[in-house]
Scaffold this motif. Structure first.
Motif, PDB file in Angstrom:
ATOM      1  N   ILE A 200      35.984  50.379  55.412  1.00  0.00           N
ATOM      2  CA  ILE A 200      35.969  48.917  55.248  1.00  0.00           C
ATOM      3  C   ILE A 200      35.180  48.305  56.394  1.00  0.00           C
ATOM      4  O   ILE A 200      35.411  48.640  57.561  1.00  0.00           O
ATOM      5  N   ASP A 201      34.272  47.422  56.051  1.00  0.00           N
ATOM      6  CA  ASP A 201      33.476  46.728  57.057  1.00  0.00           C
ATOM      7  C   ASP A 201      34.241  45.493  57.532  1.00  0.00           C
ATOM      8  O   ASP A 201      34.412  44.530  56.768  1.00  0.00           O
ATOM      9  N   GLU A 203      33.347  43.191  59.380  1.00  0.00           N
ATOM     10  CA  GLU A 203      32.487  42.018  59.553  1.00  0.00           C
ATOM     11  C   GLU A 203      32.154  41.350  58.224  1.00  0.00           C
ATOM     12  O   GLU A 203      31.456  40.337  58.197  1.00  0.00           O
ATOM     13  N   ARG A 204      32.642  41.900  57.119  1.00  0.00           N
ATOM     14  CA  ARG A 204      32.420  41.276  55.818  1.00  0.00           C
ATOM     15  C   ARG A 204      33.192  39.960  55.762  1.00  0.00           C
ATOM     16  O   ARG A 204      34.376  39.908  56.134  1.00  0.00           O
ATOM     17  N   THR A 205      32.557  38.905  55.303  1.00  0.00           N
ATOM     18  CA  THR A 205      33.178  37.572  55.345  1.00  0.00           C
ATOM     19  C   THR A 205      33.927  37.222  54.069  1.00  0.00           C
ATOM     20  O   THR A 205      34.675  36.245  54.061  1.00  0.00           O
ATOM     21  N   GLU A 206      33.738  37.986  52.990  1.00  0.00           N
ATOM     22  CA  GLU A 206      34.425  37.676  51.743  1.00  0.00           C
ATOM     23  C   GLU A 206      34.776  38.956  51.014  1.00  0.00           C
ATOM     24  O   GLU A 206      33.932  39.840  50.805  1.00  0.00           O
ATOM     25  N   VAL A 207      36.040  39.086  50.652  1.00  0.00           N
ATOM     26  CA  VAL A 207      36.525  40.210  49.852  1.00  0.00           C
ATOM     27  C   VAL A 207      37.394  39.628  48.741  1.00  0.00           C
ATOM     28  O   VAL A 207      38.508  39.137  49.004  1.00  0.00           O
ATOM     29  N   TYR A 235      41.792  37.877  57.008  1.00  0.00           N
ATOM     30  CA  TYR A 235      41.297  37.394  55.715  1.00  0.00           C
ATOM     31  C   TYR A 235      42.321  36.412  55.150  1.00  0.00           C
ATOM     32  O   TYR A 235      43.489  36.757  54.940  1.00  0.00           O
ATOM     33  N   ASN A 355      39.120  45.142  45.532  1.00  0.00           N
ATOM     34  CA  ASN A 355      37.903  44.354  45.751  1.00  0.00           C
ATOM     35  C   ASN A 355      37.022  44.969  46.824  1.00  0.00           C
ATOM     36  O   ASN A 355      35.797  44.834  46.793  1.00  0.00           O
ATOM     37  N   THR A 356      37.651  45.651  47.803  1.00  0.00           N
ATOM     38  CA  THR A 356      36.860  46.343  48.822  1.00  0.00           C
ATOM     39  C   THR A 356      36.050  47.467  48.201  1.00  0.00           C
ATOM     40  O   THR A 356      34.868  47.654  48.501  1.00  0.00           O
ATOM     41  N   SER A 359      33.230  45.818  46.079  1.00  0.00           N
ATOM     42  CA  SER A 359      32.223  45.106  46.855  1.00  0.00           C
ATOM     43  C   SER A 359      31.380  46.060  47.694  1.00  0.00           C
ATOM     44  O   SER A 359      30.314  45.694  48.164  1.00  0.00           O
ATOM     45  N   SER A 360      31.853  47.315  47.859  1.00  0.00           N
ATOM     46  CA  SER A 360      31.046  48.295  48.594  1.00  0.00           C
ATOM     47  C   SER A 360      30.077  49.008  47.672  1.00  0.00           C
ATOM     48  O   SER A 360      29.341  49.901  48.093  1.00  0.00           O
TER      49      SER A 360
END
Length: 366
Positions: A200-201, A203-207, A235, A355-356, A359-360
């Motif tokens: 999991i990143d 620094e991702r701003t939306e999940v 989050y 969602n992670t 989204s990856s």
């Protein structure tokens, strides 16, 4: 002649002296290890109290002690190779007491066995692991790790002071064989669960429906994970927030601790802990599920897992056995408050993980 013979104990003490700096550091800074020095002190007091008997037990050299000394050296060496301080300390104690067997005979070793067991209770991390194995054996921990060790040390002290009998070598071998068999059978029953790696990143701003923002590490977290690439993010969702702690294992492996140990160091109560397999997006992910009660009386559901090149697991011993400096490893803690039901908290974390995965760029396996 006898005094000259026991000078050979000096190199046997060396492995333990090499760990003295680490032991002092653990006793000063680790909340779970801060009382472990008492077990070494108790071992010394009992040795002084029974010194007359101990001298009477000492006899001629017995080379059968090599059957104990050589495995002790192997344990110490394994601790060095795997970089596990507790194993190194335990191995050093085994080397010292096995050397007494070689130099002073089986009666000396048998008589000093309660002292050895008390000293082993002073090894770092034994408080945590005592409670850990009690809990997974009984389903709950009726006593804490420190209380369990104190009760065991008290029983061994009474035995050493009151019981004059010294057991034969055959009895010792039988007891050790039974304990070894029990350990092998138990390890087969408590085998770790494994899943696919999931990174999991932070620094991702939306999940999914959650908006993420970086969060500052506490001073305790900075001290815990010094030298590692650590990121924390919060989050925010429509109901409750989700917190992510992502640790890239890039520094000293001894700075990576079991999540329960970190929580207990922050005066949190671990109400339950188990390993489970999740399937976010059709990908099996092995995690440790923890329910913790924080000092402010707030409950949280926490998922912990360790992810390497080939698999994920919530089992810390499995991670430590397989970790290699040449490989990329990550440790994750994903948590959410539990003001509502546990099922609702599980649903929040499951949706976040699903969602992670999507989204990856990963699609569910068919």
């Amino acid at each position: 002649m006898m005094k000259r013979r026991y000078r050979l104990l000096i190199p046997a003490v060396a492995p333990l002296l090499l760990k003295s700096g680490y032991l002092l550091e653990a006793w000063r800074h680790s909340p779970l290890d801060r009382w472990d020095w008492c077990f070494f002190l108790l071992a010394g007091i009992l040795t002084a109290a029974g010194w007359k008997r101990i001298r009477n037990w000492a006899g001629r050299p017995d080379w059968r002690g090599l059957w104990f000394l050589l495995p002790a050296v192997a344990v110490w060496g394994a601790g060095i190779v795997k970089q596990v301080n507790a194993v190194q300390t335990g191995g050093a104690l085994l080397i010292l007491f096995s050397s007494l067997f070689v130099l002073g005979g089986v009666r000396l070793f048998s008589g000093m066995l309660p002292i050895l067991l008390i000293a082993l209770a002073g090894c770092p991390s034994t408080t945590y692991w005592s409670e850990y194995y009690i809990r997974i054996s009984a389903g709950t921990a009726p006593v804490g790790g420190l209380a369990f060790k104190c009760c065991a040390a008290a029983a061994l002290s009474v035995y050493f002071l009151l019981v004059r009998r010294v057991y034969r070598l055959q009895t010792l071998l039988f007891v050790l064989g039974v304990l070894l068999l029990f350990g092998v059978l138990y390890s087969r029953e408590s085998r770790a669960g494994y899943g696919q790696p999931l990174l999991i990143d932070p620094e991702r701003t939306e999940v999914g429906g959650y908006l993420g923002f970086p969060s500052v590490l506490s001073e305790q977290e900075q001290r815990f994970f010094e030298g590692h690439a650590v990121r924390r993010a919060v989050y925010y969702g429509s109901v409750e927030n989700i917190r992510l702690l992502a640790v890239g294992v890039t520094g000293d492996i001894h700075r990576i601790h079991p999540a329960e140990l970190c929580l207990k160091s922050m005066d949190c109560d671990v109400l339950s802990s188990r390993e489970k397999i999740l399937n976010p997006g059709g990908r099996p992910l092995a995690v440790q599920e923890i329910v913790a009660l924080f000092p402010n009386r707030a409950k949280a559901l926490i998922y912990v897992w360790y992810s390497g090149p080939e698999w994920s697991s919530g089992n810390f011993p499995a991670f430590r056995r397989s970790w290699k400096r040449s490989e990329r490893w990550f440790a994750y803690q994903l948590s959410t408050p539990m003001p509502d039901s546990r099922e609702a908290a599980e649903e929040r974390l499951r949706d976040f993980l699903v969602n992670t995965v999507f989204s990856s760029g990963t699609r569910p396996e068919r």
